[in-house]
Design an enzyme around this catalytic site. Structure first.
Site, PDB file in Angstrom:
ATOM      1  N   ASP A 291       0.891  -6.793  -2.569  1.00  0.00           N
ATOM      2  CA  ASP A 291       0.084  -6.211  -3.969  1.00  0.00           C
ATOM      3  C   ASP A 291       1.222  -6.105  -5.111  1.00  0.00           C
ATOM      4  O   ASP A 291       2.344  -6.570  -4.763  1.00  0.00           O
ATOM      5  CB  ASP A 291      -0.472  -4.820  -3.605  1.00  0.00           C
ATOM      6  CG  ASP A 291      -1.510  -4.524  -4.664  1.00  0.00           C
ATOM      7  OD1 ASP A 291      -2.549  -3.540  -4.184  1.00  0.00           O
ATOM      8  OD2 ASP A 291      -1.850  -5.180  -5.696  1.00  0.00           O
TER       9      ASP A 291
HETATM   10  C1  GLC Z   1      -3.545  -3.993  -8.639  1.00  0.00           C
HETATM   11  C2  GLC Z   1      -4.559  -3.810  -7.291  1.00  0.00           C
HETATM   12  C3  GLC Z   1      -4.822  -5.144  -6.663  1.00  0.00           C
HETATM   13  C4  GLC Z   1      -5.029  -6.353  -7.492  1.00  0.00           C
HETATM   14  C5  GLC Z   1      -3.756  -6.452  -8.238  1.00  0.00           C
HETATM   15  C6  GLC Z   1      -3.667  -7.568  -9.186  1.00  0.00           C
HETATM   16  O1  GLC Z   1      -2.587  -3.094  -8.501  1.00  0.00           O
HETATM   17  O2  GLC Z   1      -4.119  -2.963  -6.273  1.00  0.00           O
HETATM   18  O3  GLC Z   1      -6.138  -5.106  -6.048  1.00  0.00           O
HETATM   19  O4  GLC Z   1      -5.665  -7.277  -6.811  1.00  0.00           O
HETATM   20  O5  GLC Z   1      -3.191  -5.338  -8.738  1.00  0.00           O
HETATM   21  O6  GLC Z   1      -4.304  -7.295 -10.261  1.00  0.00           O
END
Ligand code: GLC
Length: 750
Positions: A291
């Site tokens: 993430d």
């Molecule tokens: C965010 C979320 C994740 C998302 C990623 C990219 O913090 O936790 O679900 O896909 O960043 O935006």
């Protein structure tokens, strides 16, 4: 002339084809035959490219950049980046950046990603709402539509579906998933993966899906966002892992590791889950992406003293790609992985394995053969605007849950004299499309006011008054609302949360309606008019007073572009509501976590026995149970029966039940199957959802619904966490929710 005739024939054929196969693009981009290669040929090509790559280029494939920092072009030229979390609606920019990659080094294409959660341009219900349809087919169609729109703009990878089980509605991201149940969550996970990825990832309008957030992010203590998760291995395997396994079985191309600490080892550095379970046991061959800077955050978790250590721990645990921020906050894998290899702490073989996973996804997406996006696609959209709207309107219709309808106040007659339409969400567009609405445009959203106006007779007067804002502390708007209600035959109040009150970084400690909305409802209801409340929210709410007093209540979540039309379809009976809650509604925050598949305890709640498992200040039951939802008609369940009363461990049996629509409206019903193992070596839940079927019944029509009870439905993890079936009596329960059930039993013999 021949060409022209041919073209006409192609279009006619294609349009006929479209009617039968539906949601397939009418005109496929010219498929290069060499793209139809087998896995063996993919692996050979990967090995060939790998043999030519420098260590720097290999690490580059394991780096994802978010946005377009000024250094991006050079990074691409140097082979220092493999994927980009890009903005939306910019196929020209995607092709420009791709061209740099295709004219540099080994000409390895970039893959462009975005969070296409519930629609790209055309927005359908938030995933929690869509799950309330209990209709995987419609969920799959929604995802396929989103994939077509995303792919048309060069986005070939979505960070969806979010498959986190959530038993705590304080957690804002409950809106992104399919609720509290592993079985329903698994069905929805597979449907969304199949919808996004289509029949073959190399189809021009298929995109790689990403099951997230691996794993147990939804078990954050106290429902507080990004908080610690500490659960048993049993709970991890019985509750939080199954939807991911379902996504892997459905062929999901990628998995995202989560932010949270998991039993002392953060999910983005957890070898047990990422490698032992996901890659070794489940044989997952796709890629694992972190993430957003979840690797860099290992330093804050306190298991790495710096980014060098963080990179080593995440990579060796099984995270292939580092999603980094373009604010340079996450420059973890690059340059640290190179240093780790040079220092002998990470083997080049391990690097090669991860690079292979990345290249494999890119080959499966056919990006080496078709790196560029046909930017004309969207202008010559292959599914008409009307058909797009119909797809998302149908899923919105089926996502609506009728919570209450005393005295059949609903459906409303279309020629009613006058309606008072009141509330902060009655004429709102920006909140209707919910959180994570990608490239959705709130201006496209049909408001409740517009939807009702589209539906009622020309003589019907709609007296609209906002009454208050979502989070007001003042009641200054109430007076106008009162006068609107007084001069109307019926009142509809549209209340709830703003779209920003759920989703990421949106946990709440209080699940009441925000602001003075409940006071507004009380004030208006006190006028004695027939009153309907429409809820718009991203999580269960503790709407006790409304539930107790208001005769009609609809749960509509955030339904997306067609919200107003779908709500009007239900309000005026053009669609008989069929939604069922995918998550329990608590009476109070104090009951959380509260979920239907709980254990019995040694002292199950007894109203007349103080010394049993309950509260002294609240009923122990929920406000509304899992699987609950009413209809404008009534479905009668009778004659539950099984074809065998005893089976061996490897045998199966069939249970049947007759369901009759004995009301005066046709309707859909979700027939739910629950199983309870009465006695086993690990305490059994009081029931577990093991099947469901959504059926349609005309007035007076009866159907016999059958479920095959298979050994897999009876197994559980014994004290050694091994799947077993133990002999004994099993209860089978079937009904239209998780409480009102008919029961029969059978025995599994020794
Ligand atoms: C965010 C979320 C994740 C998302 C990623 C990219 O913090 O936790 O679900 O896909 O960043 O935006």
């Amino acid at each position: 002339m021949i060409k022209k005739i041919f073209t006409i024939i192609v279009l006619i054929t294609s349009s006929l084809l479209a009617q039968t196969v539906r949601y397939k693009p009418l005109i496929k981009v010219e498929q290069n035959q060499s793209s139809n290669f087998t896995n063996k040929s993919i692996e050979r090509k990967i090995d060939s490219i790998l043999s030519k790559m420098t260590l720097k280029e290999k690490v580059g494939q394991l780096v994802q950049i978010v946005g377009e920092p000024e250094y991006l072009e050079n990074l691409i030229k140097e082979g220092g980046v493999g994927s980009i979390l890009i903005g939306t609606g910019i196929p020209g920019e995607v092709n420009r950046l791709q061209k740099i990659a295709m004219e540099s080094g080994l000409k390895i294409p970039l893959v462009f990603a975005h969070d296409v959660i519930h629609g790209y341009y055309t927005i359908y219900p938030i995933p929690l709402g869509e799950a309330a349809s209990w209709n995987p087919d419609i969920v799959k169609k929604d995802a396929h539509l989103a994939a077509m729109e995303a792919a048309s703009q060069g986005t070939k990878w979505t960070f969806a579906p979010m498959v986190d089980i959530a038993r705590d509605p304080r957690w804002g991201r409950i809106m992104e998933g399919a609720g509290e149940d592993p079985f329903l969550g698994s069905i929805m996970a597979a449907a969304r993966v199949e919808g996004f990825q289509g029949d073959d990832l190399k189809d021009p309008y298929s995109i790689a899906a990403c099951a997230k957030h691996f794993v147990a992010y939804g078990a954050a203590q106290a429902g507080r966002e990004y908080n610690t998760v500490d659960i048993s291995e049993r709970t991890l395997r019985e509750i939080y892992l199954p939807p991911f396994k379902s996504a892997v079985d459905a062929g999901v191309a990628t998995i995202m590791s989560a932010f949270n600490d998991l039993n002392g080892i953060p999910a983005s550095a957890n070898y047990h889950t990422l490698t032992e379970i996901l890659k070794d046991k489940w044989k997952f061959k796709g890629l694992v992406v972190s993430d957003y800077n979840s690797i860099g955050e290992l330093v804050r978790h306190g298991i790495a003293k710096d980014k060098y250590e963080a990179a080593g721990e995440a990579f060796l645990a099984g995270v292939d790609v580092d999603m980094v921020g373009n604010r340079n906050i996450g420059d973890v894998y690059s340059p640290n992985l190179e240093k780790l290899v040079i220092n002998g702490e990470v083997s080049i073989d391990k690097i090669n394995q991860s690079v292979k996973r990345v290249l494999r996804v890119k080959f499966k997406l056919d990006l080496f053969e078709h790196p560029y996006t046909d930017t004309t696609f969207y202008k010559t959209y292959l599914i008409s605007k009307e058909e797009r709207e119909n797809i998302v309107r149908k899923s919105a219709d089926e996502s609506i849950v009728l919570l209450k309808n005393t005295n059949n106040i609903l459906p409303i007659k279309k020629d009613i004299g006058s309606i008072a339409l009141i509330g902060p969400l009655a004429n709102d567009q920006k909140d209707l499309i919910g959180g994570w609405s990608c490239a959705g445009n709130p201006d496209n959203a049909v408001t409740v006011l517009k939807g009702i106006s589209n539906k009622v007779s020309s003589n019907t007067r709609i007296n609209y008054v906002q009454g208050c804002n979502i989070n007001d502390s003042v009641e200054t708007g109430f007076e106008k609302a009162v006068s609107s209600a007084k001069k109307s035959d019926l009142v509809i109040l549209v209340v709830g949360e703003s779209r920003k009150m759920s989703g990421e970084a949106s946990s709440r400690v209080n699940l009441d309606l925000p602001g003075v909305q409940e006071k507004l409802v009380e004030k208006i209801y006190g006028l004695g008019k027939p009153t309907v409340v429409i809820l718009m929210n991203g999580r269960p709410l503790t709407i006790n007073w409304i539930s107790e007093n208001v005769p009609a209540v609809l749960e509509t979540w955030f339904l997306g572009d067609q919200a107003g039309n779908a709500i009007a379809d239900v309000l005026f009976g053009d669609y008989n509501p069929s939604g069922k809650l995918p998550v329990t509604f608590p009476r109070s925050v104090g009951q959380i976590p509260i979920f239907y598949n709980h254990k019995n305890t040694g002292r199950p709640a007894e109203p007349n026995d103080k010394f049993t498992s309950k509260y002294i200040d609240s009923p122990v039951t929920p406000l509304y149970p899992f699987g609950y939802g009413l209809s404008y008609t009534t479905f009668n369940y009778k004659n539950i029966r099984i074809d065998k009363s005893k089976i061996s461990k490897n045998d199966s049996l069939t249970v049947s039940i007759d369901v009759t629509n004995n009301g005066n409206l046709e309707g859909d019903e979700v027939v739910q199957l629950y199983i309870h193992d009465r006695v086993r070596s690990i305490t059994p839940p009081v029931k577990e959802l093991k099947g469901f079927k959504k059926i349609h019944l005309n007035t007076g029509e009866s159907k016999t619904v059958k479920f095959k009870i298979t050994p897999g439905m009876l197994s559980f993890l014994n004290k050694n966490l091994q799947p077993v079936i133990e002999p004994g009596i099993f209860d089978i329960m079937i009904g239209g929710n998780s409480v009102d059930l008919l029961l029969t039993s059978f025995e599994v013999e020794k």
